[in-house]
Write a protein that holds these residues in place. Sequence first.
Motif, PDB file in Angstrom:
ATOM      1  N   SER A 488      48.962  14.965  46.301  1.00  0.00           N
ATOM      2  CA  SER A 488      48.090  14.522  47.396  1.00  0.00           C
ATOM      3  C   SER A 488      48.515  13.117  47.844  1.00  0.00           C
ATOM      4  CB  SER A 488      46.630  14.517  46.947  1.00  0.00           C
ATOM      5  OG  SER A 488      46.201  15.836  46.667  1.00  0.00           O
ATOM      6  N   ILE A 489      48.750  12.972  49.134  1.00  0.00           N
ATOM      7  CA  ILE A 489      49.125  11.687  49.741  1.00  0.00           C
ATOM      8  C   ILE A 489      48.091  11.355  50.800  1.00  0.00           C
ATOM      9  CG2 ILE A 489      50.905  10.414  50.990  1.00  0.00           C
ATOM     10  CD1 ILE A 489      52.942  12.448  49.883  1.00  0.00           C
ATOM     11  N   THR A 490      47.498  10.166  50.694  1.00  0.00           N
ATOM     12  CA  THR A 490      46.432   9.754  51.615  1.00  0.00           C
ATOM     13  C   THR A 490      46.835   8.475  52.322  1.00  0.00           C
ATOM     14  OG1 THR A 490      44.769  10.718  50.143  1.00  0.00           O
ATOM     15  CG2 THR A 490      43.995   9.161  51.816  1.00  0.00           C
ATOM     16  N   VAL A 491      46.738   8.509  53.648  1.00  0.00           N
ATOM     17  CA  VAL A 491      46.992   7.336  54.466  1.00  0.00           C
ATOM     18  C   VAL A 491      45.676   6.933  55.129  1.00  0.00           C
ATOM     19  CG1 VAL A 491      48.307   6.339  56.364  1.00  0.00           C
ATOM     20  CG2 VAL A 491      49.355   8.088  54.889  1.00  0.00           C
ATOM     21  N   SER A 492      45.279   5.648  55.006  1.00  0.00           N
ATOM     22  CA  SER A 492      44.016   5.186  55.565  1.00  0.00           C
ATOM     23  C   SER A 492      44.206   3.867  56.285  1.00  0.00           C
ATOM     24  CB  SER A 492      42.960   5.033  54.466  1.00  0.00           C
ATOM     25  OG  SER A 492      43.388   4.108  53.494  1.00  0.00           O
ATOM     26  N   VAL A 493      43.302   3.609  57.262  1.00  0.00           N
ATOM     27  CA  VAL A 493      43.339   2.376  58.053  1.00  0.00           C
ATOM     28  C   VAL A 493      41.943   1.767  58.052  1.00  0.00           C
ATOM     29  CG1 VAL A 493      43.885   1.314  60.279  1.00  0.00           C
ATOM     30  CG2 VAL A 493      45.118   3.348  59.530  1.00  0.00           C
ATOM     31  N   SER A 494      41.852   0.420  57.859  1.00  0.00           N
ATOM     32  CA  SER A 494      40.557  -0.257  57.894  1.00  0.00           C
ATOM     33  C   SER A 494      40.753  -1.676  58.410  1.00  0.00           C
ATOM     34  CB  SER A 494      39.913  -0.276  56.505  1.00  0.00           C
ATOM     35  OG  SER A 494      40.731  -0.960  55.575  1.00  0.00           O
ATOM     36  N   LEU A 495      39.629  -2.356  58.679  1.00  0.00           N
ATOM     37  CA  LEU A 495      39.645  -3.707  59.242  1.00  0.00           C
ATOM     38  C   LEU A 495      38.876  -4.648  58.322  1.00  0.00           C
ATOM     39  CD1 LEU A 495      40.670  -5.164  61.819  1.00  0.00           C
ATOM     40  CD2 LEU A 495      38.401  -4.787  62.799  1.00  0.00           C
ATOM     41  N   ILE A 496      39.436  -5.852  58.075  1.00  0.00           N
ATOM     42  CA  ILE A 496      38.774  -6.852  57.234  1.00  0.00           C
ATOM     43  C   ILE A 496      38.270  -7.974  58.138  1.00  0.00           C
ATOM     44  CG2 ILE A 496      39.026  -8.507  55.353  1.00  0.00           C
ATOM     45  CD1 ILE A 496      41.207  -6.795  54.194  1.00  0.00           C
ATOM     46  N   GLU A 497      36.969  -8.033  58.328  1.00  0.00           N
ATOM     47  CA  GLU A 497      36.295  -9.110  59.066  1.00  0.00           C
ATOM     48  C   GLU A 497      36.927  -9.385  60.430  1.00  0.00           C
ATOM     49  OE1 GLU A 497      36.275 -12.513  56.588  1.00  0.00           O
ATOM     50  OE2 GLU A 497      34.829 -11.678  55.133  1.00  0.00           O
ATOM     51  N   GLN A 498      37.387  -8.349  61.089  1.00  0.00           N
ATOM     52  CA  GLN A 498      37.922  -8.441  62.444  1.00  0.00           C
ATOM     53  C   GLN A 498      39.188  -9.288  62.543  1.00  0.00           C
ATOM     54  OE1 GLN A 498      36.472  -6.571  64.800  1.00  0.00           O
ATOM     55  NE2 GLN A 498      34.951  -5.940  63.275  1.00  0.00           N
ATOM     56  N   HIS A 499      39.766  -9.662  61.381  1.00  0.00           N
ATOM     57  CA  HIS A 499      40.944 -10.545  61.395  1.00  0.00           C
ATOM     58  C   HIS A 499      42.215  -9.859  60.910  1.00  0.00           C
ATOM     59  CE1 HIS A 499      38.520 -13.974  62.437  1.00  0.00           C
ATOM     60  NE2 HIS A 499      37.732 -13.805  61.367  1.00  0.00           N
ATOM     61  N   PHE A 500      42.084  -8.962  59.928  1.00  0.00           N
ATOM     62  CA  PHE A 500      43.267  -8.339  59.336  1.00  0.00           C
ATOM     63  C   PHE A 500      43.099  -6.823  59.278  1.00  0.00           C
ATOM     64  CE2 PHE A 500      43.216 -12.637  57.649  1.00  0.00           C
ATOM     65  CZ  PHE A 500      44.511 -13.050  57.932  1.00  0.00           C
ATOM     66  N   ILE A 501      44.215  -6.133  59.470  1.00  0.00           N
ATOM     67  CA  ILE A 501      44.253  -4.671  59.393  1.00  0.00           C
ATOM     68  C   ILE A 501      44.895  -4.276  58.069  1.00  0.00           C
ATOM     69  CG2 ILE A 501      45.169  -2.569  60.448  1.00  0.00           C
ATOM     70  CD1 ILE A 501      45.247  -4.134  63.110  1.00  0.00           C
ATOM     71  N   VAL A 502      44.243  -3.329  57.362  1.00  0.00           N
ATOM     72  CA  VAL A 502      44.751  -2.842  56.078  1.00  0.00           C
ATOM     73  C   VAL A 502      45.186  -1.396  56.240  1.00  0.00           C
ATOM     74  CG1 VAL A 502      44.257  -2.440  53.649  1.00  0.00           C
ATOM     75  CG2 VAL A 502      43.213  -4.384  54.830  1.00  0.00           C
ATOM     76  N   ILE A 503      46.450  -1.116  55.904  1.00  0.00           N
ATOM     77  CA  ILE A 503      46.992   0.248  55.913  1.00  0.00           C
ATOM     78  C   ILE A 503      47.335   0.597  54.471  1.00  0.00           C
ATOM     79  CG2 ILE A 503      48.802   1.768  56.766  1.00  0.00           C
ATOM     80  CD1 ILE A 503      49.117  -0.166  59.136  1.00  0.00           C
ATOM     81  N   LYS A 504      46.760   1.692  53.959  1.00  0.00           N
ATOM     82  CA  LYS A 504      46.972   2.099  52.568  1.00  0.00           C
ATOM     83  C   LYS A 504      47.681   3.450  52.528  1.00  0.00           C
ATOM     84  CE  LYS A 504      42.699  -0.163  51.040  1.00  0.00           C
ATOM     85  NZ  LYS A 504      41.380   0.044  50.393  1.00  0.00           N
ATOM     86  N   VAL A 505      48.661   3.554  51.638  1.00  0.00           N
ATOM     87  CA  VAL A 505      49.351   4.816  51.369  1.00  0.00           C
ATOM     88  C   VAL A 505      49.221   5.070  49.876  1.00  0.00           C
ATOM     89  CG1 VAL A 505      51.525   6.087  51.476  1.00  0.00           C
ATOM     90  CG2 VAL A 505      50.976   4.407  53.255  1.00  0.00           C
ATOM     91  N   GLU A 506      48.456   6.107  49.491  1.00  0.00           N
ATOM     92  CA  GLU A 506      48.160   6.390  48.088  1.00  0.00           C
ATOM     93  C   GLU A 506      48.607   7.799  47.741  1.00  0.00           C
ATOM     94  OE1 GLU A 506      44.102   4.825  46.891  1.00  0.00           O
ATOM     95  OE2 GLU A 506      43.874   4.923  49.074  1.00  0.00           O
ATOM     96  N   ASP A 507      49.039   7.976  46.500  1.00  0.00           N
ATOM     97  CA  ASP A 507      49.356   9.315  45.994  1.00  0.00           C
ATOM     98  C   ASP A 507      48.960   9.407  44.540  1.00  0.00           C
ATOM     99  OD1 ASP A 507      51.728   8.906  44.091  1.00  0.00           O
ATOM    100  OD2 ASP A 507      52.518   7.929  45.898  1.00  0.00           O
ATOM    101  N   ASP A 508      48.828  10.649  44.055  1.00  0.00           N
ATOM    102  CA  ASP A 508      48.475  10.882  42.649  1.00  0.00           C
ATOM    103  C   ASP A 508      49.632  11.515  41.904  1.00  0.00           C
ATOM    104  OD1 ASP A 508      48.485  13.301  43.891  1.00  0.00           O
ATOM    105  OD2 ASP A 508      46.487  13.925  43.236  1.00  0.00           O
ATOM    106  N   GLY A 509      50.840  11.078  42.273  1.00  0.00           N
ATOM    107  CA  GLY A 509      52.054  11.662  41.705  1.00  0.00           C
ATOM    108  C   GLY A 509      52.480  11.052  40.383  1.00  0.00           C
ATOM    109  N   VAL A 510      53.814  10.981  40.178  1.00  0.00           N
ATOM    110  CA  VAL A 510      54.375  10.585  38.878  1.00  0.00           C
ATOM    111  C   VAL A 510      54.291   9.080  38.645  1.00  0.00           C
ATOM    112  CG1 VAL A 510      55.933  12.559  38.836  1.00  0.00           C
ATOM    113  CG2 VAL A 510      56.689  10.420  39.883  1.00  0.00           C
TER     114      VAL A 510
END
Length: 582
Positions: A488-510
């Motif tokens: 499973s690979i998950t890509v997510s986008v969020s905002l920190i206090e309207q100043h910074f953008i956080v892009i996360k790429v997570e997996d449950d692999g090896v």
Amino acid sequence: MNIYRRFIVQFLFQIIIGFILLLLLFIAVWGMIGFSISSADIEKDLSNGDSFYFSEAISMKDGKAVFNDKLKQLVKNQDMELIVFTAEGQIAGSYPSSETDPSQIEQGELASLILGETGEHSFIDLVDWKDMDPYYLLVRRGTALQDLLTETKMLAEWDQQKLNLTDRAIDKLNKEHSWVQLINPAGEVVDEFAAEAQPNHYSFEELSIIAEHDKNSASAYFHEETGQTLIVGIGHNDPAASIDESFYKHISQSFLIAFVILFLLLLLGTFWYARKFGIPLITMMKWIKNLGDGIFEEPQDLHQQSVLMNKKGKLKKKYRLYKDFILALHQLTKTLKDNESERLKMTKTREEWISGISHDLKTPLASIAGYSQMLKSPNYSWSEQETKEFGEVITDKSAYMMELLEDLTLTYRLRNQALPIVKEEVDLNEFIRRTIIYFVNDPNNKDLNLLFNPSPKRISAHIDPKWFQRILDNLIQNAIKYNPAHTSITVSVSLIEQHFIVIKVEDDGVGMDQETLDKLFQRYYRGTNTSDTSMGTGLGMAIAKQLVQLHDGTIQVNSTPNKGTFIRILIPAMENAKEYKP
């Protein structure tokens, strides 16, 4: 304060100090000359002495006055008499003294002594003498010289121009170490006694000098009838000398002392200047020479400590004048050291890349060359299926080599900041959604579990779509390549206090071990199994990090073996993004 002003202030301060020192030296020399003149005057006539002089030459012991040898000699040479007494007339001491001298001066006699005719004596109040009870000193002329002159002029035969000294007169003259000369109207000595050291001719000026300056050591009588002059002197000094030797001796000593002091001051000033300006300049010249020799370090002492800094880490006092220059040298040293380090690093990187290229290209080239030889071999006849398989291998290896060369070119361009970045406003939710759809629609990813969690609000970013796409492709492609199917690979986008953008790429692999994690962003080459093109070039993560930094962002990776990997990218939001200047 810059170095020019610091030099001006420093030299102005030194000029002021030098002027003060010279002024003090001038005052000291003038004082010594004044003291010498005063001493010479006293040696000519004790009546010119003051209470300070006599308090140094006379001491009190058990209520008795003690005269030092120098004072005694002056009293004897000048035919003087000293009497020390109290306000009540009690005599504390006298010189010369005899057993018949009284021990008490009557009030009438005391008044007569004090109020006597001018020139006969000098009365000196020694009230502050040695912090003792008030004592008084009387300096008066003796009668020996006048007695000798009176007796000699009575014996002289003026008409015959002879002294006509009796044995008694000669004995008295010898006892007083005196001499006698008889001078005619023309100034010539016509008769004399014990005057070998005296001149045999006198001018009018010389006779005036005797009368004015040598009245304590010589006395004269002028016989009006014959126009002759009789001179009686005590001691063997030349009464006609126009310049007093003792005076010039003191003056010479004063100037000699002044010269020695001035020389010592110049010598000390030379050493001070050498230490103040010479040592720092020599140190900085040595520093510059070291830089020229490739030694990018500031000068150090035998204990490997900086010669410029003290224990508190501050510039030593003698180097503070050159503070700006030293700071410039520090900056130059750091720049040269960094450049040298960068040069060595680039040399090492170049060698690694050359080694990596030769290794990574050798295997696919060998496969291409081998299949090419097989296809053109006249000894074999290949089926259409075999020929197709050979062509696919050659195509895959060529594509791998092309990808490797492109990655190398991109890495060099990123390293030399030669990659053109054209930023524009992009909706990240939509941009990442399209990237996810591309990977999901790829037939090779049929076993892929790829999820996307967009931000609930619209997020705009100032990015270059082409190169930001390369970042996402590298991260997602790595998650697919290095993990088993159904990861499973998950890509997510969020905002920190309207100043910074956080892009996360997570997996449950090896996941990755710590060693792999530490070297993840390094530009390195490794042997790639050409039978498995999914291994890539080994430059993807290094390229991704450099591209993130070009977007004013950061990238962070956390991973645990057998549990998966977490990658976070942080970039400025639209209102906080930096304006790109190509």
